[in-house]
Design a protein around this motif. Structure first.
Motif, PDB file in Angstrom:
ATOM      1  N   ILE B 228       0.848  -1.189   0.000  1.00 53.53           N
ATOM      2  CA  ILE B 228       0.000   0.000   0.000  1.00 53.53           C
ATOM      3  C   ILE B 228       0.886   1.242   0.000  1.00 53.53           C
ATOM      4  CG2 ILE B 228      -1.763   1.248   1.299  1.00 53.53           C
ATOM      5  CD1 ILE B 228      -2.505  -1.498   2.534  1.00 53.53           C
ATOM      6  N   LEU B 229       1.921   1.190   0.823  1.00 55.71           N
ATOM      7  CA  LEU B 229       2.799   2.359   0.950  1.00 55.71           C
ATOM      8  C   LEU B 229       3.528   2.688  -0.353  1.00 55.71           C
ATOM      9  CD1 LEU B 229       4.351   2.004   4.471  1.00 55.71           C
ATOM     10  CD2 LEU B 229       3.221   4.011   3.556  1.00 55.71           C
ATOM     11  N   LEU B 230       3.949   1.662  -1.067  1.00 48.19           N
ATOM     12  CA  LEU B 230       4.700   1.904  -2.297  1.00 48.19           C
ATOM     13  C   LEU B 230       3.872   2.700  -3.296  1.00 48.19           C
ATOM     14  CD1 LEU B 230       6.816  -1.211  -3.248  1.00 48.19           C
ATOM     15  CD2 LEU B 230       7.438   0.866  -2.038  1.00 48.19           C
ATOM     16  N   ILE B 231       2.611   2.335  -3.413  1.00 52.76           N
ATOM     17  CA  ILE B 231       1.734   3.053  -4.341  1.00 52.76           C
ATOM     18  C   ILE B 231       1.491   4.467  -3.817  1.00 52.76           C
ATOM     19  CG2 ILE B 231      -0.615   3.113  -5.254  1.00 52.76           C
ATOM     20  CD1 ILE B 231      -0.428   0.174  -5.687  1.00 52.76           C
ATOM     21  N   LEU B 232       1.277   4.539  -2.526  1.00 56.47           N
ATOM     22  CA  LEU B 232       1.012   5.832  -1.892  1.00 56.47           C
ATOM     23  C   LEU B 232       2.182   6.797  -2.067  1.00 56.47           C
ATOM     24  CD1 LEU B 232      -1.361   6.562   0.138  1.00 56.47           C
ATOM     25  CD2 LEU B 232       0.508   6.617   1.762  1.00 56.47           C
ATOM     26  N   LEU B 233       3.374   6.281  -1.897  1.00 56.04           N
ATOM     27  CA  LEU B 233       4.556   7.141  -2.020  1.00 56.04           C
ATOM     28  C   LEU B 233       4.652   7.721  -3.428  1.00 56.04           C
ATOM     29  CD1 LEU B 233       7.212   5.042  -0.076  1.00 56.04           C
ATOM     30  CD2 LEU B 233       6.024   7.094   0.678  1.00 56.04           C
ATOM     31  N   GLN B 234       4.330   6.909  -4.413  1.00 53.24           N
ATOM     32  CA  GLN B 234       4.376   7.396  -5.790  1.00 53.24           C
ATOM     33  C   GLN B 234       3.327   8.475  -6.031  1.00 53.24           C
ATOM     34  OE1 GLN B 234       4.670   4.116  -8.757  1.00 53.24           O
ATOM     35  NE2 GLN B 234       5.007   2.860  -6.941  1.00 53.24           N
ATOM     36  N   VAL B 235       2.142   8.264  -5.437  1.00 55.63           N
ATOM     37  CA  VAL B 235       1.079   9.272  -5.583  1.00 55.63           C
ATOM     38  C   VAL B 235       1.531  10.584  -4.940  1.00 55.63           C
ATOM     39  CG1 VAL B 235      -1.289   9.879  -4.946  1.00 55.63           C
ATOM     40  CG2 VAL B 235      -0.754   7.550  -5.659  1.00 55.63           C
ATOM     41  N   LEU B 236       2.100  10.470  -3.759  1.00 60.26           N
ATOM     42  CA  LEU B 236       2.525  11.681  -3.043  1.00 60.26           C
ATOM     43  C   LEU B 236       3.622  12.424  -3.796  1.00 60.26           C
ATOM     44  CD1 LEU B 236       2.557  10.570   0.679  1.00 60.26           C
ATOM     45  CD2 LEU B 236       1.039  12.201  -0.431  1.00 60.26           C
ATOM     46  N   ARG B 237       4.503  11.668  -4.390  1.00 55.18           N
ATOM     47  CA  ARG B 237       5.581  12.259  -5.163  1.00 55.18           C
ATOM     48  C   ARG B 237       5.054  13.097  -6.310  1.00 55.18           C
ATOM     49  NH1 ARG B 237      10.564   8.461  -6.742  1.00 55.18           N
ATOM     50  NH2 ARG B 237       9.081   7.502  -8.161  1.00 55.18           N
ATOM     51  N   LYS B 238       3.980  12.582  -6.909  1.00 54.02           N
ATOM     52  CA  LYS B 238       3.410  13.259  -8.075  1.00 54.02           C
ATOM     53  C   LYS B 238       2.584  14.464  -7.663  1.00 54.02           C
ATOM     54  CE  LYS B 238       3.804  10.387 -11.917  1.00 54.02           C
ATOM     55  NZ  LYS B 238       3.867   8.946 -11.546  1.00 54.02           N
ATOM     56  N   THR B 239       1.853  14.335  -6.559  1.00 55.33           N
ATOM     57  CA  THR B 239       0.871  15.371  -6.235  1.00 55.33           C
ATOM     58  C   THR B 239       1.398  16.415  -5.253  1.00 55.33           C
ATOM     59  OG1 THR B 239       0.001  13.889  -4.564  1.00 55.33           O
ATOM     60  CG2 THR B 239      -1.140  13.920  -6.664  1.00 55.33           C
ATOM     61  N   THR B 240       2.506  16.122  -4.581  1.00 53.17           N
ATOM     62  CA  THR B 240       3.038  17.111  -3.635  1.00 53.17           C
ATOM     63  C   THR B 240       4.506  17.352  -3.949  1.00 53.17           C
ATOM     64  OG1 THR B 240       3.874  15.576  -1.990  1.00 53.17           O
ATOM     65  CG2 THR B 240       1.539  16.135  -1.876  1.00 53.17           C
ATOM     66  N   LYS B 241       5.095  18.283  -3.196  1.00 55.25           N
ATOM     67  CA  LYS B 241       6.513  18.562  -3.420  1.00 55.25           C
ATOM     68  C   LYS B 241       7.393  17.633  -2.600  1.00 55.25           C
ATOM     69  CE  LYS B 241       5.309  23.222  -3.836  1.00 55.25           C
ATOM     70  NZ  LYS B 241       5.320  24.411  -2.997  1.00 55.25           N
ATOM     71  N   LEU B 242       6.763  16.677  -1.940  1.00 57.97           N
ATOM     72  CA  LEU B 242       7.518  15.725  -1.129  1.00 57.97           C
ATOM     73  C   LEU B 242       8.499  14.961  -2.010  1.00 57.97           C
ATOM     74  CD1 LEU B 242       6.807  15.536   1.851  1.00 57.97           C
ATOM     75  CD2 LEU B 242       5.600  13.410   1.368  1.00 57.97           C
ATOM     76  N   SER B 243       9.772  14.982  -1.627  1.00 53.73           N
ATOM     77  CA  SER B 243      10.733  14.268  -2.462  1.00 53.73           C
ATOM     78  C   SER B 243      10.985  12.898  -1.859  1.00 53.73           C
ATOM     79  CB  SER B 243      12.037  15.061  -2.572  1.00 53.73           C
ATOM     80  OG  SER B 243      12.814  14.845  -1.424  1.00 53.73           O
ATOM     81  N   ILE B 244      10.646  11.887  -2.616  1.00 53.44           N
ATOM     82  CA  ILE B 244      10.906  10.523  -2.162  1.00 53.44           C
ATOM     83  C   ILE B 244      11.792   9.888  -3.215  1.00 53.44           C
ATOM     84  CG2 ILE B 244       9.864   8.297  -1.694  1.00 53.44           C
ATOM     85  CD1 ILE B 244       7.314  10.182  -0.970  1.00 53.44           C
ATOM     86  N   LYS B 245      12.944   9.455  -2.776  1.00 54.53           N
ATOM     87  CA  LYS B 245      13.925   8.967  -3.745  1.00 54.53           C
ATOM     88  C   LYS B 245      13.530   7.594  -4.288  1.00 54.53           C
ATOM     89  CE  LYS B 245      17.770  11.403  -1.569  1.00 54.53           C
ATOM     90  NZ  LYS B 245      17.369  11.606  -0.164  1.00 54.53           N
ATOM     91  N   ASP B 246      13.884   7.363  -5.542  1.00 54.67           N
ATOM     92  CA  ASP B 246      13.647   6.062  -6.161  1.00 54.67           C
ATOM     93  C   ASP B 246      14.239   4.941  -5.320  1.00 54.67           C
ATOM     94  OD1 ASP B 246      12.365   7.221  -8.204  1.00 54.67           O
ATOM     95  OD2 ASP B 246      13.862   6.785  -9.746  1.00 54.67           O
ATOM     96  N   GLU B 247      15.447   5.185  -4.851  1.00 56.44           N
ATOM     97  CA  GLU B 247      16.120   4.085  -4.154  1.00 56.44           C
ATOM     98  C   GLU B 247      15.382   3.695  -2.865  1.00 56.44           C
ATOM     99  OE1 GLU B 247      19.634   7.060  -2.532  1.00 56.44           O
ATOM    100  OE2 GLU B 247      19.946   4.893  -2.480  1.00 56.44           O
ATOM    101  N   ALA B 248      14.673   4.640  -2.259  1.00 55.22           N
ATOM    102  CA  ALA B 248      13.886   4.297  -1.074  1.00 55.22           C
ATOM    103  C   ALA B 248      12.787   3.315  -1.462  1.00 55.22           C
ATOM    104  CB  ALA B 248      13.278   5.543  -0.465  1.00 55.22           C
ATOM    105  N   ILE B 249      12.130   3.625  -2.564  1.00 56.76           N
ATOM    106  CA  ILE B 249      11.043   2.743  -3.016  1.00 56.76           C
ATOM    107  C   ILE B 249      11.588   1.366  -3.410  1.00 56.76           C
ATOM    108  CG2 ILE B 249       9.386   2.417  -4.897  1.00 56.76           C
ATOM    109  CD1 ILE B 249       8.741   5.384  -4.667  1.00 56.76           C
ATOM    110  N   PHE B 250      12.721   1.370  -4.117  1.00 60.13           N
ATOM    111  CA  PHE B 250      13.265   0.074  -4.549  1.00 60.13           C
ATOM    112  C   PHE B 250      13.765  -0.740  -3.360  1.00 60.13           C
ATOM    113  CE2 PHE B 250      14.232   2.364  -8.732  1.00 60.13           C
ATOM    114  CZ  PHE B 250      12.971   2.063  -9.204  1.00 60.13           C
ATOM    115  N   LYS B 251      14.250  -0.039  -2.336  1.00 59.27           N
ATOM    116  CA  LYS B 251      14.717  -0.756  -1.149  1.00 59.27           C
ATOM    117  C   LYS B 251      13.544  -1.459  -0.455  1.00 59.27           C
ATOM    118  CE  LYS B 251      18.365  -1.146   1.062  1.00 59.27           C
ATOM    119  NZ  LYS B 251      19.328  -2.172   0.660  1.00 59.27           N
TER     120      LYS B 251
END
Lengths: 310, 416
Positions: B228-251
């Motif tokens: 659930i979080l992985l999808i959520l993080l991608q949504v947040l990245r797109k819709t807000t200025k929150l920077s979430i690094k790719d490597e965090a998601i891949f980890k």
């Protein structure tokens, strides 16, 4: 009839509960209104809402509760319903034995039980389930049928096994209840406080005998069918949303009578008595017949014994 | 300090009432679902649980299945906490708070599902420690009440504290936060373990009475929660200025591959033990996987769950697949579906079917159960949305005690 006395609190429960009535009352009153609104229980009175676990009530409180219940039942059914509070008899632990070689599966016990214990009639709640089993399979519940409907019983090649609460010495249902709404009395009867049960049904998941039943809807008990001779922990009319079960007819057996199922059985398959009384029939059976307990391997240690009389 | 906190509360409330069209539409949709659920629930309270399809034979159903699944989601928040704080791995650290907010929402849903499942909601106070009469330590349900509420309290405190610090432009006190966050790790394990023990301890139900039930619970939670979080993080990245690094998601995806492998292994171990030894306890697995005496309701669901789980495992295992966004998201949906079916249909119902006397009662949720469940999920999503709405600008440092008011008074306010 034994004089009415409050049920003795079980060891160490009354004293172990922290807090007095005042805090409870305060907190209770605060949420009572909210709960009444939330749950749409317009009829829920403050006294009923605040009533504490039966084992923690003082003699006076028990008297008040019983008076309130009798008043409510009178309003609801238009007739006097007595709610007894008979305590366990000293020196008595009840035991039950059922003769599998005699039972013919007529299910008179089932219906006598429903009548005696004021169960809901529609949907009908039955505390006794009679299983039709295949002789070739023996006591194998995976081959059991409780909805058998032949023109005549017993059916060729089958035998019958009534199952009800086994009044375990180590009842899993009591262990799991999160609020202590169910407990084992000194005479070995496991009871439910219908005014304390929250209806979580954990006890039903825990019971290996399917002996606990839930009031999924408002119990439908026609006023003319009410048995007015009741016990607080037994056959008094139940509200919806709580669990109920066989209590060995606590309202009868604590007065020295047989349970209704024993009395009605046309074949004498059902035996009942005091396990502590060396001269009782039940002790004779245990000492002289081939006896077994249902699901013995679960270590629930039933005080309900099946035996082969012949 | 206290005045600042009051300001924090009121500003937060103002913040969540402002947003763009999409925000209002989403909130409106959730409120509609909540209204539908509430209507169904009022009907259930008036008529009793008879409006569900649960009966004495299958005394727990859809509600408790959802409860179990969501406890897993709540527990899975630590999948983010462990790498972030234990290994001091920076890219995930800033999103730990998201995991904790997810845990809070999941726990609120859990408590909601328990509340709608009880027959006497007016007596809920009987289970409150000290006020009622908690059968502790005997009853596992009493344990569950305690650990779930403590975990909720802990997460709520940490989230509020971190946000309040961000809001007041101060750095949080590490000595306070770190022990609490570290404490949340065993707490998360304990909530799902206790929930597993709830079923595990019942000798009457051989399907649950298996020593690896709790490990299986944890393994499945640690792959479905992060999905659930992985999808959520991608949504947040797109819709807000929150920077979430790719490597965090891949980890996180990599960690999920391990837990999924473990989950599948444990499930296989359980199935092997039952099916190969072939004792009478096999009937529950038989009912689930192949059907019993002509009753095959659960069979398609069971196999769908297994296949989704296997497919997702392959997608997450191969680095080339899990770094492909489409396949990664597909994997997330598959794992979510797999675990949701397994915990809902595949755990509670076969645990109770055949019942203690060998009867097969075919259970399917009724309209009421589905509507009430939808309402509770909507409440959870609403809580999560509102928390995010307030938290994101605070985390970004855009919305603070000094800068907050100006932003709120500006015409185009709110980032979501």
């Amino acid at each position: 009839m034994t004089a009415r006395e409050p049920i003795q609190p079980a060891e160490g429960c009354a004293s172990s509960t922290p807090g007095g009535g005042s805090r409870r009352e305060f907190l209770g009153t605060a949420v009572a209104a909210v709960a009444t609104t939330l749950t749409g229980c317009g009829k829920l009175s403050h006294e009923e809402f605040l009533q504490h676990n039966f084992r923690e009530l003082s003699k006076d409180e028990v008297r008040d509760v019983i008076a309130r219940l009798e008043r409510e039942y009178k309003e609801k059914y238009g007739r006097e319903v007595k709610v007894a509070n008979t305590a366990p008899l000293p020196g008595v632990i009840f035991g039950y034995a059922l003769d599998l070689s005699r039972c013919i599966g007529c299910r008179r016990c089932v219906h006598a039980c429903v009548k005696e214990n004021n169960q809901s009639r529609s949907p009908e709640v039955q505390w006794i389930r009679v299983l039709e089993l295949e002789k070739e399979e023996g006591v194998n519940l995976q081959h059991a049928d409780q909805y058998y409907d032949p023109a005549e019983v017993p059916r060729e090649g089958h035998f019958y096994m009534p199952v009800q609460c086994q009044q375990c010495k180590k009842p899993p249902c009591v262990k799991v209840c999160p609020v202590g709404a169910t407990w084992r009395e000194k005479d070995g009867i496991t009871v439910v406080d219908y005014n304390w049960c929250i209806g979580c049904r954990y006890c039903m998941a825990a019971c290996p005998y399917g002996a606990r039943h839930f009031n999924w809807g408002e119990p439908n008990l026609p006023p003319d069918q009410v048995n007015p001779d009741t016990h607080y922990l037994g056959n008094r009319p139940r509200p919806k949303g709580v669990v109920e079960k066989c209590t060995f007819c606590i309202q009868r057996t604590r007065k020295g009578l047989y349970p209704a199922c024993v009395e009605i059985c046309p074949t004498g398959s059902r035996k009942f008595g005091n396990l502590l009384d060396k001269t009782s029939e039940i002790r004779y059976i245990l000492e002289n017949k081939r006896v077994f307990k249902l699901k013995e391997e679960l270590n629930t240690q039933p005080n309900f014994f099946y035996f082969y009389g012949v | 300090m206290l005045r600042n906190f009051w300001q924090f509360i009121t500003d937060t409330l103002r913040l969540i009432t402002r947003g763009n069209r999409y925000y209002y539409a989403w909130i409106g949709f959730l409120l509609l679902l909540i209204a539908i659920g509430t209507g169904a629930y009022i009907g259930q309270v008036n008529d009793g649980l008879i409006v569900t399809r649960m009966r004495d034979q299958v005394s727990w159903g859809f509600y408790i299945g959802n409860f179990t699944f969501l406890v897993g989601v709540a527990a899975a928040a630590i999948m983010l906490v462990i790498p972030a704080y234990v290994y001091d791995w920076e890219p995930i650290k800033e999103i730990t708070i998201l995991g904790e907010m997810l845990a809070i929402s999941a726990l609120i849903m859990c408590l909601g599902f328990v509340m709608v499942d009880i027959g006497r909601p007016d007596r809920f106070w009987h289970i409150i420690p000290l006020v009622g009469r908690l059968n502790w330590p005997q009853s596992m349900l009493a344990w569950d009440v305690i650990v779930l509420n403590l975990y909720l309290l802990l997460n709520w405190f940490v989230v509020t504290y971190l946000l309040f610090c961000a809001y007041t432009d101060r750095h949080y006190v590490k000595k306070l936060v770190l022990p609490l966050v570290l404490l949340s790790i065993p707490m998360a394990v304990s909530i799902h373990t206790v929930t597993a023990y709830l079923y595990n301890g019942l000798a009457a139900r051989p399907f649950w009475n298996s020593a690896i039930l709790a490990p299986r619970f944890l393994a499945s939670a640690f792959c479905s929660g992060p999905a659930i979080l992985l999808i959520l993080l991608q949504v947040l990245r797109k819709t807000t200025k929150l920077s979430i690094k790719d490597e965090a998601i891949f980890k996180i995806a990599e960690l999920m591959a391990y837990t999924m492998g473990f989950n599948l292994f444990l499930t296989a171990a359980e199935a092997f033990k039952e099916l190969y030894s072939g004792t009478e306890h096999m009937v529950y697995f038989q009912y689930l996987l192949f059907g019993l005496k002509g009753h095959t309701t659960l069979v398609p669901f069971a196999w769908a769950s297994i296949l989704c789980g296997l497919a997702a495992f392959i997608l997450f295992l191969v680095p080339r697949f899990r770094t492909n966004w489409t396949l990664l998201n597909l994997g997330c949906v598959l794992i979510y579906a797999s675990v949701y079916i397994e915990k809902g249909m595949g755990l509670i119902i076969p645990g109770l079917t055949p019942d203690a006397l060998g009867e097969i009662y075919v259970y399917r949720p009724s309209y009421t159960e589905v509507a009430v469940a939808a309402g509770i999920f909507a409440i959870g999503f609403l809580v999560f949305t509102l928390m995010l709405k307030a938290a994101v600008p605070m985390m970004l440092g855009e919305f603070t005690l000094t800068r907050g008011r100006k932003r709120l008074d500006a015409p185009e306010a709110g980032p979501v």
